[in-house]
Design a protein around this motif. Structure first.
Motif, PDB file in Angstrom:
ATOM      1  N   GLY A   1       0.758  -1.247  -0.080  1.00 25.02           N
ATOM      2  CA  GLY A   1       0.039  -0.104  -0.064  1.00 25.02           C
ATOM      3  C   GLY A   1       0.903   1.236   0.125  1.00 25.02           C
ATOM      4  N   GLY A   4       2.372   2.840  -3.152  1.00 28.34           N
ATOM      5  CA  GLY A   4       1.620   3.700  -3.903  1.00 28.34           C
ATOM      6  C   GLY A   4       1.627   5.079  -3.879  1.00 28.34           C
ATOM      7  N   LEU A  60     -22.832  10.230   8.049  1.00 30.57           N
ATOM      8  CA  LEU A  60     -22.761   9.807   6.794  1.00 30.57           C
ATOM      9  C   LEU A  60     -23.822  11.251   6.443  1.00 30.57           C
ATOM     10  CD1 LEU A  60     -23.008   6.380   5.961  1.00 30.57           C
ATOM     11  CD2 LEU A  60     -21.332   7.516   5.211  1.00 30.57           C
ATOM     12  N   TYR A  63     -22.047  14.189   6.541  1.00 30.47           N
ATOM     13  CA  TYR A  63     -21.082  14.388   5.521  1.00 30.47           C
ATOM     14  C   TYR A  63     -21.682  14.893   4.157  1.00 30.47           C
ATOM     15  CZ  TYR A  63     -17.943  13.299   1.692  1.00 30.47           C
ATOM     16  OH  TYR A  63     -17.218  13.463   0.655  1.00 30.47           O
ATOM     17  N   SER A  67     -20.430  18.394   2.612  1.00 33.36           N
ATOM     18  CA  SER A  67     -19.491  17.751   1.440  1.00 33.36           C
ATOM     19  C   SER A  67     -19.561  19.026   0.385  1.00 33.36           C
ATOM     20  CB  SER A  67     -19.661  16.453   1.027  1.00 33.36           C
ATOM     21  OG  SER A  67     -18.724  16.171   0.131  1.00 33.36           O
ATOM     22  N   ASN A  69     -18.061  17.821  -2.235  1.00 34.28           N
ATOM     23  CA  ASN A  69     -17.859  17.029  -3.716  1.00 34.28           C
ATOM     24  C   ASN A  69     -19.195  16.635  -3.895  1.00 34.28           C
ATOM     25  OD1 ASN A  69     -15.144  17.113  -3.449  1.00 34.28           O
ATOM     26  ND2 ASN A  69     -15.267  15.545  -1.683  1.00 34.28           N
ATOM     27  N   GLU A  71     -21.495  14.988  -6.148  1.00 37.55           N
ATOM     28  CA  GLU A  71     -21.593  14.002  -7.128  1.00 37.55           C
ATOM     29  C   GLU A  71     -23.126  13.721  -7.303  1.00 37.55           C
ATOM     30  OE1 GLU A  71     -18.889  10.566  -6.611  1.00 37.55           O
ATOM     31  OE2 GLU A  71     -17.952  12.072  -5.153  1.00 37.55           O
TER      32      GLU A  71
ATOM     33  N   ASP B  29      -5.593   3.915  -4.157  1.00 38.36           N
ATOM     34  CA  ASP B  29      -4.498   3.570  -4.740  1.00 38.36           C
ATOM     35  C   ASP B  29      -3.316   3.301  -3.565  1.00 38.36           C
ATOM     36  OD1 ASP B  29      -5.184   3.866  -7.238  1.00 38.36           O
ATOM     37  OD2 ASP B  29      -4.263   5.718  -7.614  1.00 38.36           O
ATOM     38  N   ALA B  38     -15.371   8.363   3.242  1.00 39.64           N
ATOM     39  CA  ALA B  38     -15.754   9.185   2.152  1.00 39.64           C
ATOM     40  C   ALA B  38     -14.911  10.599   2.157  1.00 39.64           C
ATOM     41  CB  ALA B  38     -17.312   9.715   2.390  1.00 39.64           C
ATOM     42  N   PRO B  39     -14.697  11.189   0.902  1.00 37.09           N
ATOM     43  CA  PRO B  39     -14.793  10.682  -0.032  1.00 37.09           C
ATOM     44  C   PRO B  39     -13.860   9.776  -0.688  1.00 37.09           C
ATOM     45  CG  PRO B  39     -13.527  12.566  -0.389  1.00 37.09           C
ATOM     46  CD  PRO B  39     -13.934  12.604   1.172  1.00 37.09           C
ATOM     47  N   PRO B  40     -14.235   9.070  -1.920  1.00 41.20           N
ATOM     48  CA  PRO B  40     -13.182   7.917  -2.295  1.00 41.20           C
ATOM     49  C   PRO B  40     -11.920   8.463  -2.840  1.00 41.20           C
ATOM     50  CG  PRO B  40     -14.884   8.028  -3.870  1.00 41.20           C
ATOM     51  CD  PRO B  40     -15.429   9.139  -2.730  1.00 41.20           C
ATOM     52  N   GLY B  41     -11.977   9.756  -3.100  1.00 40.67           N
ATOM     53  CA  GLY B  41     -10.873  10.320  -3.745  1.00 40.67           C
ATOM     54  C   GLY B  41     -11.265  12.054  -3.947  1.00 40.67           C
ATOM     55  N   TYR B  42     -10.285  12.750  -4.329  1.00 39.45           N
ATOM     56  CA  TYR B  42     -10.724  14.313  -4.559  1.00 39.45           C
ATOM     57  C   TYR B  42      -9.598  14.783  -5.664  1.00 39.45           C
ATOM     58  CZ  TYR B  42      -7.018  16.479  -2.047  1.00 39.45           C
ATOM     59  OH  TYR B  42      -5.660  16.803  -1.590  1.00 39.45           O
TER      60      TYR B  42
END
Lengths: 274, 118
Positions: A1, A4, A60, A63, A67, A69, A71, B29, B38-42
């Motif tokens: 890991g 990466g 959650l 969040y 959030s 983000n 989506e 990754d 959360a989030p899975p990435g940004y």
């Protein structure tokens, strides 16, 4: 890991040098690099949560509410937060959730009254964080059947100053919040426990937990079955009839709102951007 | 004419000039999706590009960067201004800590919003 964490170009450099298995110094370098990243996030080591770790739905929801983000493919859950939560979150950049330590709980159920004592371990809150608000969230499940529904319950939340010295004695407490609720609704109730939790975070030796008292004033009027259903309305303890999953998402939850003095609040970030 | 306009603009500001580039950080990754819920990435973005003489307005420079670039044009020992983030924004992370407590935290300066020559 950890491999990466090295950018692609540097990974190629490693393989070009003909070394397929990383040497101890490389591993140490990677560990140090990851530690620096984790320190940036305020963590001492990489968390390794077990598969049984539960993420409360409320966290959650918070969040998704805050959030940035956005989506569009993700379905947003209906917001159940009140204005008090928005106010608390607008002064905090960190929101933490705690389940009580079940090994320390104490339940007493007498005629017309249920009392449950909860202990929340707050030692993971860093000393530099200032708690600005805290809420104890209790789930209550609608009483089914016309005969049982429509009754009222009084929920009292106390801070325990001194635990009971003997089983027959009462603990020394002070009332923090109280509410009269009707058992025909299914919902979470939020109680303000900020003053007690803020003090516990500063002086952990004063943390003797919270006492949740549920009074059933109309209990004597119904049948035994109705009384049992009413007692189950406020979920303060595990039920033998329900599975593990339902308890994990229905058990009492302590939520703290704090600020570590760095950066903006959780709620502000979204509003500023808009 | 309408089609030619963008070409002319590109000539004025070559793509090598300082600007924001896409960079998506995927937590899976590095195996961090085990503890970041959360989030899975940004989208972090990054700044890269030249800060050429003379610095134009869109390169979001400072008076000092203009002076430094000017000096560089006559004395190469003095470096050009650097292409760096000029505006950053926070992100919220929902994660499990070392004690399996669930935390929602706002982290400052995680996303590049704008780049400039400084």
């Amino acid at each position: 890991g950890a491999a990466g964490l090295i950018p692609e170009i540097d990974r190629r450099k490693y393989s070009d040098s003909g070394r397929h298995t990383p040497e101890r110094s490389d591993i140490n370098f990677l560990k140090e690099f990851e530690l620096r990243l984790l320190n940036m996030f305020g963590l001492k080591r990489r968390p390794t949560p077990s598969k049984s770790a539960v993420v409360p739905q409320y966290m959650l929801d918070l969040y998704y509410m805050h959030s940035e983000n956005d989506e569009p493919n993700i379905r947003r859950p209906r917001s159940t937060m009140g204005k008090h939560v928005e106010r608390a979150a607008s002064r905090a950049n960190t929101i933490r959730s705690f389940h009580h330590e079940e090994a320390f709980e104490a339940l007493s159920s007498l005629k017309g009254k249920t009392a449950q004592q909860f202990f929340f371990n707050l030692t993971s809150v860093p000393a530099e964080e200032l708690i600005t608000a805290a809420e104890l969230r209790i789930f209550r499940d609608q009483v089914l059947g016309e005969a049982g529904a429509g009754g009222f319950h009084r929920i009292n939340i106390y801070e325990v100053f001194r635990p009971a010295l003997a089983p027959s004695k009462e603990p020394l407490t002070r009332l923090l919040d109280t509410r009269l609720v009707q058992d025909s609704h299914t919902r979470w109730e939020s109680f303000d426990v900020g003053s007690a939790v803020a003090r516990w975070a500063r002086e952990s030796q004063h943390n003797h937990g919270l006492l949740v008292e549920v009074l059933h004033p109309e209990e004597s009027e119904g049948s035994e079955e109705v009384e049992t259903n009413r007692r189950r309305h406020v979920r303060v303890s595990r039920s033998l009839h329900a599975d593990e999953d339902s308890w994990a998402q229905a058990r009492p939850l302590l939520v703290t709102y704090s600020h570590d003095g760095q950066g903006s609040a959780v709620l502000h970030s979204n509003r500023e951007k808009r | 004419q309408a089609r030619q306009r963008p070409k002319q603009r590109r000539k004025q500001h070559p793509r090598t000039n300082c600007r924001r580039h896409a960079l998506y950080v995927d937590f899976s990754d590095v195996g961090w999706n085990e503890w970041i819920v959360a989030p899975p990435g940004y989208h972090a973005f990054y700044c890269h590009g030249e800060c050429p003489f003379p610095l134009s307005d869109h390169l979001n420079s400072t008076n000092h960067a203009i002076v430094q670039t000017l000096v560089n044009s006559v004395n190469s020992n003095i470096p050009k201004a650097c292409c760096v983030p000029t505006e950053l924004s926070p992100i919220s992370l929902l994660y499990l800590d070392e004690y399996e407590k669930v935390i929602l935290k706002n982290y400052q300066d995680m996303v590049v919003e704008g780049c400039g020559c400084r």
